[in-house]
Design a protein around this motif. Structure first.
Motif, mmCIF file in Angstrom:
data_model
loop_
_atom_site.group_PDB
_atom_site.id
_atom_site.type_symbol
_atom_site.label_atom_id
_atom_site.label_comp_id
_atom_site.label_asym_id
_atom_site.label_seq_id
_atom_site.Cartn_x
_atom_site.Cartn_y
_atom_site.Cartn_z
ATOM 1 N N ARG A 155 -1.451 9.614 1.879
ATOM 2 C CA ARG A 155 -2.404 8.560 2.262
ATOM 3 C C ARG A 155 -3.374 8.261 1.129
ATOM 4 O O ARG A 155 -3.721 7.093 0.882
ATOM 5 N N GLN A 156 -3.801 9.302 0.443
ATOM 6 C CA GLN A 156 -4.736 9.098 -0.670
ATOM 7 C C GLN A 156 -4.099 8.277 -1.787
ATOM 8 O O GLN A 156 -4.696 7.324 -2.311
ATOM 9 N N ALA A 159 -3.620 4.626 -0.742
ATOM 10 C CA ALA A 159 -4.862 3.857 -0.819
ATOM 11 C C ALA A 159 -5.187 3.492 -2.262
ATOM 12 O O ALA A 159 -5.636 2.364 -2.549
ATOM 13 N N SER A 168 -7.486 -4.093 -0.102
ATOM 14 C CA SER A 168 -8.252 -3.078 0.624
ATOM 15 C C SER A 168 -7.292 -2.077 1.251
ATOM 16 O O SER A 168 -6.246 -2.463 1.784
ATOM 17 N N PRO A 169 -7.600 -0.783 1.213
ATOM 18 C CA PRO A 169 -6.728 0.219 1.842
ATOM 19 C C PRO A 169 -6.505 -0.041 3.330
ATOM 20 O O PRO A 169 -5.489 0.366 3.888
ATOM 21 N N SER A 170 -7.462 -0.718 3.964
ATOM 22 C CA SER A 170 -7.307 -1.002 5.394
ATOM 23 C C SER A 170 -6.172 -1.980 5.663
ATOM 24 O O SER A 170 -5.736 -2.117 6.814
ATOM 25 N N THR A 171 -5.675 -2.649 4.602
ATOM 26 C CA THR A 171 -4.558 -3.578 4.784
ATOM 27 C C THR A 171 -3.311 -2.854 5.292
ATOM 28 O O THR A 171 -2.541 -3.393 6.093
ATOM 29 N N TRP A 173 -3.310 -0.211 7.116
ATOM 30 C CA TRP A 173 -3.540 0.344 8.455
ATOM 31 C C TRP A 173 -4.387 -0.637 9.272
ATOM 32 O O TRP A 173 -5.603 -0.476 9.411
ATOM 33 N N PRO A 174 -3.755 -1.690 9.779
ATOM 34 C CA PRO A 174 -4.504 -2.725 10.499
ATOM 35 C C PRO A 174 -5.092 -2.244 11.832
ATOM 36 O O PRO A 174 -5.997 -2.878 12.367
ATOM 37 N N ILE A 175 -4.579 -1.145 12.361
ATOM 38 C CA ILE A 175 -5.086 -0.618 13.626
ATOM 39 C C ILE A 175 -5.559 0.819 13.406
ATOM 40 O O ILE A 175 -4.835 1.654 12.868
ATOM 41 N N ALA A 176 -6.779 1.070 13.825
ATOM 42 C CA ALA A 176 -7.334 2.420 13.738
ATOM 43 C C ALA A 176 -7.381 3.018 15.140
ATOM 44 O O ALA A 176 -7.967 2.439 16.052
#
Length: 401
Positions: A155-156, A159, A168-171, A173-176
């Motif tokens: 994951r690191q 990202a 953005s790293p959140s791209t 993982w669109p769902i948290a």
């Protein structure tokens, strides 16, 4: 005057039989060891020792450096550094990792593919194998530890790749997922201490077992039942006195067990697991109330089964087989977790099991559930005692051959 005296004698027959059986069995070392030592004290001590040993062993594994054979370590030096930072000590590669894991020569083996560097430079997914044997429960902590380190490194790095491309790293993982655990600290203790109801039931069973054998098959073998039955006293009063003696020993055994768990409860390392377990006076009083009709049921059932035996050894064999019955609810709930329904509390043994589990969770027992549990088990106890009383009317019961 004679009629009044006769009635007084018959009225005191129950108490006479009760006191006689209690005094005689207080001198029996086998009965005392079973009722007041083996079950009530040895069970809780073994339970606490096993829990402490198992938990301390798991904690040591989680904190100590973990030696893991790594195949292809030269292909991913950065991943190896991440594993080292997490407490993993890479070991030399082994020829056959699958066989080594199956033979328990290694808890877990990491294998890195030879095309790892090429795929990594191209930004393509790469595979890292974590070889383990899920049937070996002793290796679960090591496997979980290595897997989390590899996944965390992945994951690191993922990202960092996104940031390098201006994303953005959140791209990725669109769902948290946000977990909201509603279990209280005490409720989590149920997962580990779910076998406690079985300990209480087996204590009652063992507390009265040898007494039940001696008061039926034992006296039958010694040919002392026939002179007892020759007295001008109703058979049901003789049976009631014997059952009262069995219940007394079972209740004392249960009280000792509850006191033992209350004393040793604070020594359980529940705080290390974020759990809370209250086995004090409130818990013990409710458990005793739940188990009280079960004491009557098991006393009647043990006397009934032992009455069919012609010798002490034969009765011991029969009751040893009967010992399987108290374990059934605990085994059933561990294999087939079910949602408790109101009517289930009326089922003997199952109702006590469910009630104790609610107490362990800290939920308390509703009045309706308590009523069902007491009424259902008491009804079964009355039926069992009536059947046993009917058996006591038979003259063949006093004959040993």
């Amino acid at each position: 005057m004679n009629a009044v005296t006769a009635k007084a004698r018959r009225a005191s027959a129950f108490l006479t039989v009760f006191l006689k059986e209690v005094k005689e069995n207080l001198r029996d070392r086998r009965t005392l060891t079973s009722a007041l030592l083996t079950g009530p004290l040895l069970g809780p001590l073994l339970f606490v020792m096993l829990i402490n040993v198992a938990l301390n062993r798991e904690f040591e594994k989680a904190e100590q450096p973990l030696k893991v054979p790594v195949i292809g370590a030269e292909y991913a030096p950065n991943l190896i550094d991440a594993l080292k930072a997490g407490g993993v000590v890479p070991q030399p590669a082994i020829a056959n990792p699958e066989q080594a894991v199956r033979k328990q020569d290694a808890d877990v083996v990491v294998r890195i593919s030879a095309d790892y560097p090429k795929a990594w430079r191209k930004g393509e997914p790469v595979q890292v194998e974590v070889i383990h044997d899920s049937s070996q429960r002793d290796t679960a902590t090591a496997v979980e530890r290595v897997s989390k380190l590899v996944e965390g490194y992945a994951r690191q790095q993922g990202a960092m790749r996104l940031v390098a491309r201006g994303l953005s790293p959140s791209t990725a993982w669109p769902i948290a997922v946000a977990r909201r655990d509603q279990a209280t600290a005490q409720a989590r203790g149920v997962l580990m201490f779910g076998m406690l109801p079985y300990f209480f039931v087996i204590t009652i069973f063992m507390g009265g077992m040898y007494l039940a054998i001696d008061l039926t098959a034992g006296e039958r073998e010694r040919q002392s039942l026939e002179p007892l039955f020759a007295n001008p006293v109703p058979r049901w009063k003789i049976l009631a006195g014997k059952l009262a003696a069995i219940c007394a020993f079972s209740c004392v055994s249960l009280i000792i067990t509850l006191a033992a768990f209350a004393v040793i409860g604070p020594f359980l390392p529940t705080e290390k697991l974020g759990m809370e377990l209250n086995l004090g006076l409130h818990f013990g009083a409710h458990v005793f109330l739940l188990m009280l009709p079960l004491v009557l049921l098991l006393a009647g059932l043990q006397s009934l089964v032992a009455a069919f035996a012609k010798s002490y050894r034969e009765a011991q064999t029969y009751l040893s087989l009967l010992l399987i019955v108290p374990a059934l609810p605990s085994l059933l709930l561990s294999v087939l977790p079910i949602k408790a329904q109101g009517w289930m509390y009326a089922v003997p043994l199952l109702g006590q099991n469910l009630g104790v589990m609610r107490l362990l969770r800290g939920d308390g027992i509703e009045s309706q559930q308590l009523l069902f549990c007491l009424a259902g088990t008491l009804a079964a106890a009355i039926v069992t005692m009536l059947i046993t009383a009917q058996l006591y009317r038979s003259e063949r019961l006093a004959i040993s051959t």
